[in-house]
Design a protein around this motif. Structure first.
Motif, PDB file in Angstrom:
ATOM      1  N   ILE A   1      44.579  30.019  77.215  1.00 43.95           N
ATOM      2  CA  ILE A   1      45.016  30.529  75.923  1.00 43.95           C
ATOM      3  C   ILE A   1      43.855  30.430  74.936  1.00 43.95           C
ATOM      4  CG2 ILE A   1      46.677  30.244  74.048  1.00 43.95           C
ATOM      5  CD1 ILE A   1      48.411  28.701  76.118  1.00 43.95           C
ATOM      6  N   PRO A   2      43.316  31.568  74.484  1.00 46.39           N
ATOM      7  CA  PRO A   2      42.279  31.517  73.447  1.00 46.39           C
ATOM      8  C   PRO A   2      42.849  30.921  72.153  1.00 46.39           C
ATOM      9  CG  PRO A   2      42.319  33.657  74.513  1.00 46.39           C
ATOM     10  CD  PRO A   2      43.540  32.921  74.970  1.00 46.39           C
ATOM     11  N   VAL A   3      42.132  29.976  71.579  1.00 46.75           N
ATOM     12  CA  VAL A   3      42.582  29.267  70.381  1.00 46.75           C
ATOM     13  C   VAL A   3      41.534  29.469  69.290  1.00 46.75           C
ATOM     14  CG1 VAL A   3      43.136  26.982  69.471  1.00 46.75           C
ATOM     15  CG2 VAL A   3      43.772  27.566  71.790  1.00 46.75           C
TER      16      VAL A   3
ATOM     17  N   ASN B   1      35.623  26.955  71.207  1.00 47.19           N
ATOM     18  CA  ASN B   1      34.745  27.751  72.059  1.00 47.19           C
ATOM     19  C   ASN B   1      35.393  28.115  73.388  1.00 47.19           C
ATOM     20  OD1 ASN B   1      32.726  27.725  70.181  1.00 47.19           O
ATOM     21  ND2 ASN B   1      31.747  25.906  71.019  1.00 47.19           N
ATOM     22  N   LYS B   2      36.063  27.178  74.000  1.00 45.54           N
ATOM     23  CA  LYS B   2      36.708  27.422  75.289  1.00 45.54           C
ATOM     24  C   LYS B   2      38.202  27.633  75.082  1.00 45.54           C
ATOM     25  CE  LYS B   2      33.631  24.617  78.113  1.00 45.54           C
ATOM     26  NZ  LYS B   2      33.598  23.504  79.065  1.00 45.54           N
TER      27      LYS B   2
END
Length: 72
Positions: A30-32, A36-37
């Motif tokens: 899940i992009p947060v 960065n990750k």
């Protein structure tokens, strides 16, 4: 007139696990914002379709929303 271009996050996605101990399994990322990750959901799935199915299930949607809310 200029359009307001607010950056949008990519949607959650399923990918093959990179951990060699769990080879052949899939995980949901899940992009947060401000990270960065992407955040990794602590579940492993036997196939890509199982991971994608979980993302669209009520349980998956709730957990994804909870992760995004806690990140803000």
């Amino acid at each position: 007139m200029k359009k307001n271009k607010t950056p949008r996050l990519a949607p959650p996605y399923a990918a093959e696990t990179k951990d060699a101990r769990l080879a052949g399994t899939f995980e949901v990322l899940i992009p947060v914002p401000n990270r960065n990750k992407p955040h990794r959901v602590p579940l492993q799935f036997p196939s890509l379709s199982a991971a994608e199915g979980w993302m669209h299930s009520p349980e998956g949607k709730d957990q994804i929303a909870e992760i995004l809310d806690s990140a803000e």
